[in-house]
Design a protein around this motif. Structure first.
Motif, PDB file in Angstrom:
ATOM      1  N   LEU A 193      76.555  49.026  84.019  1.00  0.00           N
ATOM      2  CA  LEU A 193      76.957  49.982  85.139  1.00  0.00           C
ATOM      3  C   LEU A 193      77.339  49.323  86.559  1.00  0.00           C
ATOM      4  N   ALA A 194      76.395  48.421  86.854  1.00  0.00           N
ATOM      5  CA  ALA A 194      76.550  47.798  88.182  1.00  0.00           C
ATOM      6  C   ALA A 194      77.826  47.227  88.560  1.00  0.00           C
ATOM      7  N   PRO A 195      78.885  46.744  87.796  1.00  0.00           N
ATOM      8  CA  PRO A 195      80.381  46.547  88.173  1.00  0.00           C
ATOM      9  C   PRO A 195      81.180  47.806  88.467  1.00  0.00           C
ATOM     10  N   LEU A 196      80.762  48.979  88.112  1.00  0.00           N
ATOM     11  CA  LEU A 196      81.423  49.969  88.762  1.00  0.00           C
ATOM     12  C   LEU A 196      81.161  50.043  90.163  1.00  0.00           C
ATOM     13  N   TYR A 197      80.484  49.385  90.657  1.00  0.00           N
ATOM     14  CA  TYR A 197      80.117  49.389  92.264  1.00  0.00           C
ATOM     15  C   TYR A 197      80.419  48.367  92.936  1.00  0.00           C
ATOM     16  N   GLY A 198      81.198  47.032  92.443  1.00  0.00           N
ATOM     17  CA  GLY A 198      81.461  45.978  93.118  1.00  0.00           C
ATOM     18  C   GLY A 198      82.040  45.039  92.090  1.00  0.00           C
ATOM     19  N   LEU A 236      75.487  51.789  71.556  1.00  0.00           N
ATOM     20  CA  LEU A 236      75.853  53.081  71.642  1.00  0.00           C
ATOM     21  C   LEU A 236      75.238  53.676  72.572  1.00  0.00           C
ATOM     22  N   HIS A 237      73.951  53.250  73.095  1.00  0.00           N
ATOM     23  CA  HIS A 237      73.294  53.904  74.464  1.00  0.00           C
ATOM     24  C   HIS A 237      74.172  53.529  75.679  1.00  0.00           C
ATOM     25  N   LEU A 242      77.566  54.282  80.306  1.00  0.00           N
ATOM     26  CA  LEU A 242      78.904  53.920  80.855  1.00  0.00           C
ATOM     27  C   LEU A 242      79.745  55.047  81.031  1.00  0.00           C
ATOM     28  N   ALA A 243      80.161  55.847  80.037  1.00  0.00           N
ATOM     29  CA  ALA A 243      80.864  57.229  80.060  1.00  0.00           C
ATOM     30  C   ALA A 243      80.442  58.113  81.056  1.00  0.00           C
ATOM     31  N   ASP A 244      78.988  58.320  81.236  1.00  0.00           N
ATOM     32  CA  ASP A 244      78.502  59.411  82.032  1.00  0.00           C
ATOM     33  C   ASP A 244      78.784  58.886  83.426  1.00  0.00           C
ATOM     34  N   GLN A 245      78.384  57.403  83.743  1.00  0.00           N
ATOM     35  CA  GLN A 245      78.430  56.794  85.169  1.00  0.00           C
ATOM     36  C   GLN A 245      80.100  56.875  85.554  1.00  0.00           C
ATOM     37  N   ALA A 246      80.954  56.436  84.644  1.00  0.00           N
ATOM     38  CA  ALA A 246      82.358  56.410  85.062  1.00  0.00           C
ATOM     39  C   ALA A 246      82.901  57.507  85.696  1.00  0.00           C
ATOM     40  N   VAL A 247      82.581  58.626  85.134  1.00  0.00           N
ATOM     41  CA  VAL A 247      82.907  59.881  85.591  1.00  0.00           C
ATOM     42  C   VAL A 247      82.759  59.953  87.141  1.00  0.00           C
ATOM     43  N   LEU A 251      86.637  57.114  86.827  1.00  0.00           N
ATOM     44  CA  LEU A 251      87.275  56.282  85.600  1.00  0.00           C
ATOM     45  C   LEU A 251      86.899  57.118  84.368  1.00  0.00           C
ATOM     46  N   ALA A 252      87.556  56.568  83.478  1.00  0.00           N
ATOM     47  CA  ALA A 252      87.366  57.134  81.823  1.00  0.00           C
ATOM     48  C   ALA A 252      87.329  56.122  81.015  1.00  0.00           C
ATOM     49  N   VAL A 253      86.178  56.007  80.171  1.00  0.00           N
ATOM     50  CA  VAL A 253      86.175  54.762  79.167  1.00  0.00           C
ATOM     51  C   VAL A 253      86.667  55.412  77.700  1.00  0.00           C
TER      52      VAL A 253
END
Length: 354
Positions: A193-198, A236-237, A242-247, A251-253
């Motif tokens: 998740l961290a790379p979604l923010y930098g 899977l977790h 990732l799918a939840d945070q990407a929203v 973004l969409a996984v």
């Protein structure tokens, strides 16, 4: 004169559970950093060994967080992060340790766009003898904007807990770690998740040591099926998180992202091959996983020879009779199971295909 970088506050959070025999080494390594502003936080996750005595011996040199009940990796990360003040945060497993220049090297390369920095680690044994490098030098890190890899296959080339540093600004968006889903492997949640923010920045030198011993969660060769099932479920977790945070970042996984990831497919194939009755994904078959693994292998960021060899391995596990497939599987995933001649060949192939 001191630069702004020199004044960046850094937190090193040591997560410990029943590693009293290694803990002092980890704490000393954190306290010995050359950077001027480092706080050391030790989270003890309700250990039943002598960890409390080791922690108490450091007095005010560290910030001790003693959890009353065992909550696992994610809970220890959350406890330590809540107590931290650093602009850069490292999570150090208590059986690993950092080299004295680790934080200085990280801070020297830090900039405002970094969400995560990653570096290689020496693999050492219980007596701190260097055995190898992780990740292997011939496997390049993924750096920069890694969100395309994440959206497509839910993984990029990174490392384990003790080879990572995170920007506070990124962690504030993704903490706390879900404690039930990431009771083990909380680093997997963070790096996903961290790379979604930098941006991700990589250092190719070893700045610490990753200790391999009989107690590691990642080392239970005699329980190959159990390990594979845990890793499949962990992935899977990660994908769901990732799918939840990407929203939140627009973004969409891909729904089939895990089926494009050779690392995940390797474990998924191991799970169904070793113990199909307890395999967590009912619709899987050996052949379908092998075909997906071969295709995913050919898209890896490694040499063509290495890609081709991995693709051939997937197909052999998918097509060979069950017993032969299990042998081929264990030879790759559990080095100690390899016949001597195959072990020598494996070492040769590693360097030829690097």
């Amino acid at each position: 004169m001191h630069s702004t970088q020199d004044r960046l506050p850094v937190s090193i959070i040591i997560a410990n559970y029943n590693y009293a025999r290694f803990l002092r080494n980890a704490i000393d390594s954190a306290l010995s950093q050359g950077h001027g502003d480092v706080e050391v936080i030790v989270v003890d996750d309700a250990s039943t060994d002598e960890s409390a005595d080791v922690i108490a011996s450091y007095g005010s040199r560290i910030k001790a967080c003693i959890r009353p009940e065992n909550g696992g990796h994610g809970a220890a990360f959350n406890t330590g992060f809540a107590a931290s003040r650093g602009a850069i945060v490292l999570f150090l497993d208590a059986d690993d340790y950092l080299y004295p220049n680790a934080v200085s090297e990280i801070v020297a390369r830090w900039d405002g766009e970094v969400a995560q920095m990653q570096f290689r680690l020496h693999i050492v044994d219980e007596r701190q003898r260097v055995k190898d490098v992780f990740p292997p030098p011939e496997v390049p890190f993924d750096s920069g904007d890694v969100t395309p890899q994440l959206m497509r296959r839910a993984r990029y080339q990174t490392t384990v807990t003790s080879g990572l540093a995170f920007a506070l600004s990124a962690l504030q968006n993704i903490m706390p770690v879900p404690e039930q889903e990431f009771r083990q492997g909380a680093d997997g949640y963070l790096v996903t998740l961290a790379p979604l923010y930098g941006r991700v920045k990589s250092i190719d030198t070893c700045l610490g040591a990753y200790r391999m011993h009989g107690g590691n969660h990642s080392v239970f060769a005699e329980k190959l099926g159990q390990r594979a099932r845990w890793r499949v479920e962990h992935d899977l977790h990660r994908l769901q998180a990732l799918a939840d945070q990407a929203v939140d970042v627009g973004l969409a996984v891909r729904a089939d992202a895990n089926l494009r990831d050779p690392v995940h497919l390797e474990e998924r194939l191991a799970s169904i091959c070793v113990d199909s009755r307890r395999h967590p994904v009912a619709e899987d078959s050996r052949l379908s996983l092998a075909a997906a693994g071969a295709a995913a292998s050919m898209e890896m960021n490694v040499s063509l020879r290495r890609r081709a060899m991995l693709a051939a391995w997937f197909l052999s596990v998918g097509l060979l009779p069950q017993r032969m497939a299990q042998a081929v599987l264990s030879w790759k995933l559990v080095a100690s199971s390899r016949p001597a001649v195959l072990a020598r060949l494996s070492r040769t192939i590693r360097y030829v295909t690097g």
